[in-house]
Design an enzyme around this catalytic site. Structure first.
Site, PDB file in Angstrom:
ATOM      1  N   ASP A  92     -10.285 -11.591  11.329  1.00  0.00           N
ATOM      2  CA  ASP A  92      -9.279 -11.645  10.368  1.00  0.00           C
ATOM      3  C   ASP A  92      -8.024 -12.265  11.137  1.00  0.00           C
ATOM      4  OD1 ASP A  92      -8.574 -12.083   7.911  1.00  0.00           O
ATOM      5  OD2 ASP A  92      -8.926  -9.910   7.344  1.00  0.00           O
ATOM      6  N   ASP A 147       2.163   2.210   3.590  1.00  0.00           N
ATOM      7  CA  ASP A 147       2.877   1.050   4.108  1.00  0.00           C
ATOM      8  C   ASP A 147       4.326   1.692   4.309  1.00  0.00           C
ATOM      9  OD1 ASP A 147       0.958  -0.670   4.009  1.00  0.00           O
ATOM     10  OD2 ASP A 147       1.509  -1.751   2.540  1.00  0.00           O
ATOM     11  N   HIS A 198       0.972  -1.071  -0.081  1.00  0.00           N
ATOM     12  CA  HIS A 198      -0.011  -0.119   0.040  1.00  0.00           C
ATOM     13  C   HIS A 198       0.996   1.244  -0.118  1.00  0.00           C
ATOM     14  CE1 HIS A 198      -2.479  -2.913   2.410  1.00  0.00           C
ATOM     15  NE2 HIS A 198      -3.627  -1.917   1.882  1.00  0.00           N
TER      16      HIS A 198
HETATM   17  C1  XUL Z   1      -7.329  -6.644   4.686  1.00  0.00           C
HETATM   18  C2  XUL Z   1      -6.473  -6.931   3.432  1.00  0.00           C
HETATM   19  C3  XUL Z   1      -5.810  -5.847   3.045  1.00  0.00           C
HETATM   20  C4  XUL Z   1      -5.875  -5.942   1.502  1.00  0.00           C
HETATM   21  C5  XUL Z   1      -5.260  -4.871   0.696  1.00  0.00           C
HETATM   22  O1  XUL Z   1      -7.967  -7.433   5.238  1.00  0.00           O
HETATM   23  O2  XUL Z   1      -6.730  -7.947   3.494  1.00  0.00           O
HETATM   24  O3  XUL Z   1      -4.597  -5.863   3.525  1.00  0.00           O
HETATM   25  O4  XUL Z   1      -5.374  -7.097   1.045  1.00  0.00           O
HETATM   26  O5  XUL Z   1      -5.565  -3.455   1.200  1.00  0.00           O
END
Ligand code: XUL
Ligand code: CO
Length: 444
Positions: free
Chosen positions: A310, A107, A104
Site C-alpha cells: 500500500d 493521530d 483517527h
Molecule cells: C489503511 C487505511 C486507513 C484507513 C483508516 O490502509 O487506508 O488509513 O483509511 O483507518
C-alpha cells in the site's frame, strides 16, 4: 494560533488555470464552478487526512523519519505536541482551501500513562480540535478509531481471541463515534486493520466471523441510540498488515453484511490502492458499490503497479479516475461521503511545501476527472451503448424471465416453438475505449 508553519505558502490556494506558471495554484479545481447543476466543491467534497501528513514522520522499515515535523520530536509534553500538530494541520487545511479533514483518535490524541490519563489527553485534544474547526470553518468528513497500532491489538480488535480486547476496542469506538458526532462528522469509518489472520494454524475462522458481526452490530445499535445522523462505513482491504483481512473487497464486505443482516446499517469507504491490492481495478470497486447501493465515501490515492504493498501515493491519473468518478456521478453522487486524500508523500519529499504540491496535483486530477465524467454522462458516451446492449430485456421475453413468470420449461418450449437462433453481437469494447479517450482528451 502559534507562528505559522507553512510560511512559504500564503493561501488560500486559488484557481489560476492550466497555463499558470505558479505551481501553488489550482489548474482545474474551481470550487464554485457549476458542473451538472452542482458546485465542484459540493461534487468532490474533498478532505485531507491527519495521519499520513501530520502523524507519520517519514519512517520506513529500513530508515528513520525524514520529515520536518517538530511536534513528533521525542520528550514533548503530549498536549503541547498535540497543539503544535493541530495548529500546523489546520493552517494547512485552510491554506489548501478544502472543506473537510479525516482523523483517527490516535493521530492527534496519544495514549497516556494509564486509562485516566489517556482520557484526559483525549478530552483536551478534542476541545482544541473543536476550537480550530470553529475558527477555520473546516469540517469533519469522518472520524475513526485506531484499533491496529497498539500491541494489545496485534491479534485484532473485534476479532481478537481475548474478549477483553474486544471490550477495549468497543470502548474506544464508542468514544470516537460519540466524538465524531460531537464534531459534526459526516461519517464514521471502520477499517479492520488487524481484523484478519496471519496464520490459519492458530485461527478459529467461524468464531472470528461471529465476533466481527457482533462488533458491527453493537456499533450500529449505538449509532441509533445516540442519534448519530452520519453514515457508518467499512473500508475494504485484502491484506497488509495481516496476511488475510476479512474485509477483503467491496463484494466480500457486502456479502458479509447481508449474511449478518447489516446491509442497511453500513456502506463502503473504498480506497483506490486497496482495490489494486485486491486484484481489482478501482473502477470495479466503485462500480460494484454503486450497483448495489453501497457507496459511502472514497479514500483517494494510488498504488504502484510494480509494488505489492500500500504505497498510498497521491492520485495522478485522469484516465483511471474519470471512470470511477463517472460511476459515482451515475449513481447520483456523494451524499455524506467525499474524496479523502488517504495519501502520503514519498520519503524524499521533505520540503514543507511538498505537502501542498501533492494535494494540489491530486485535487486537480479529481477536478479534471469530474469534468470528463460529467461530459461522458451528458453525452451518454457509455450509457447509450449499455442500454442498447440490454434492450432485449425490455421486451416480453426479458420481462417474463426477470419477473419470475417464465419457468425453465416455459423457456425451453418457447425456444423450440419459435425456433430461436440468437446471433452474436459485437461488445464494441475498442470503440467504447476510443470514445472514453475522446472525452478524456476533449472534455472542457
Ligand atoms: C489503511 C487505511 C486507513 C484507513 C483508516 O490502509 O487506508 O488509513 O483509511 O483507518
Ligand atoms: Co484508507
Amino acid at each position: 494560533m502559534r507562528d505559522q508553519f507553512f510560511t512559504e505558502v500564503e493561501g488560500p490556494i486559488r484557481f489560476a488555470g492550466v497555463d499558470s506558471a505558479d505551481p501553488l495554484t489550482y489548474a482545474v479545481y474551481e470550487p464554485d464552478r457549476v458542473v451538472m447543476g452542482k458546485r465542484m466543491e459540493d461534487h468532490l467534497r474533498i478532505g485531507a487526512c491527519l495521519w499520513h501528513s501530520f502523524a507519520w514522520p517519514g519512517i520506513d522499515m529500513f530508515g528513520a523519519g525524514t520529515f520536518d515535523r517538530p511536534w513528533l520530536a521525542a520528550g514533548l509534553d503530549p498536549l503541547e505536541a498535540a497543539e503544535m500538530k493541530l495548529d500546523a494541520a489546520f493552517e494547512f487545511l485552510s491554506k489548501l482551501g478544502v472543506p473537510y479533514f479525516c482523523v483517527h483518535d490516535r493521530d492527534i490524541a496519544p495514549e497516556g500513562v494509564d486509562g485516566r490519563d489517556t482520557r484526559r489527553i483525549f478530552d483536551a485534544v478534542m476541545d482544541m480540535v473543536e476550537e480550530r474547526m470553529a475558527s477555520t470553518g473546516v469540517r469533519l468528513l469522518w472520524g475513526t478509531a485506531n484499533l491496529f497500532t497498539h500491541p494489545r491489538y496485534m491479534s485484532g480488535g473485534a476479532t481478537n481471541p481475548n474478549p477483553e480486547v474486544f471490550a477495549f476496542a468497543a470502548a474506544q469506538v464508542k468514544l470516537m463515534l460519540e466524538t465524531t458526532q460531537r464534531l459534526g462528522g459526516q461519517n464514521y469509518v471502520l477499517w479492520g486493520g488487524r481484523e484478519g489472520y496471519d496464520s490459519l494454524l492458530n485461527t478459529d475462522l467461524a468464531h472470528e466471523d461471529r465476533q466481527l458481526a457482533r462488533f458491527l452490530t453493537l456499533v450500529a445499535e449505538h449509532k441509533h441510540r445516540i442519534g448519530f445522523e452520519g453514515a457508518l462505513l467499512i473500508e475494504p482491504k485484502p491484506h497488509e498488515p495481516t496476511k488475510h483481512q476479512y474485509d477483503r473487497d467491496a463484494a466480500t464486505v457486502h456479502g458479509f453484511l447481508v449474511r449478518h443482516g447489516l446491509e442497511n446499517e453500513y456502506k463502503l469507504n473504498l480506497e483506490a490502492n486497496h482495490a489494486t491490492l485486491s486484484g481489482h481495478s478501482f473502477h470495479h470497486e466503485v462500480a460494484y458499490a454503486v450497483a448495489h447501493g453501497m457507496l459511502g465515501s472514497i479514500d483517494a490515492n494510488r498504488g504502484d503497479y510494480q509494488n505489492g504493498w500500500d504505497t498510498d501515493q497521491f492520485p495522478n491519473s485522469v484516465d483511471e479516475l474519470s471512470l470511477a468518478v463517472y460511476e459515482i456521478l451515475r449513481g447520483g453522487g456523494f451524499t455524506t461521503g467525499g474524496f479523502n486524500f488517504d495519501a502520503k508523500l514519498r520519503r524524499q519529499s521533505v520540503s514543507r511545501t511538498d505537502l501542498f504540491h501533492a494535494h494540489i496535483s491530486g485535487i486537480d486530477t479529481l477536478a479534471r476527472s469530474l469534468l470528463v465524467a460529467a461530459d461522458m454522462l451528458e453525452r451518454e458516451t457509455l450509457s447509450k451503448a449499455v442500454a442498447e446492449r440490454y434492450a432485449g430485456w425490455q421486451g416480453e421475453l426479458g420481462r417474463s424471465i426477470l419477473d419470475g413468470t417464465a419457468s425453465l420449461a416455459d423457456l425451453a418450449a418457447k425456444v423450440e416453438a419459435e425456433e430461436f437462433d440468437p446471433k452474436p453481437i459485437s461488445g464494441g469494447q475498442e470503440r467504447l475505449e476510443g470514445e472514453v479517450n475522446r472525452r478524456i482528451w476533449n472534455a472542457s
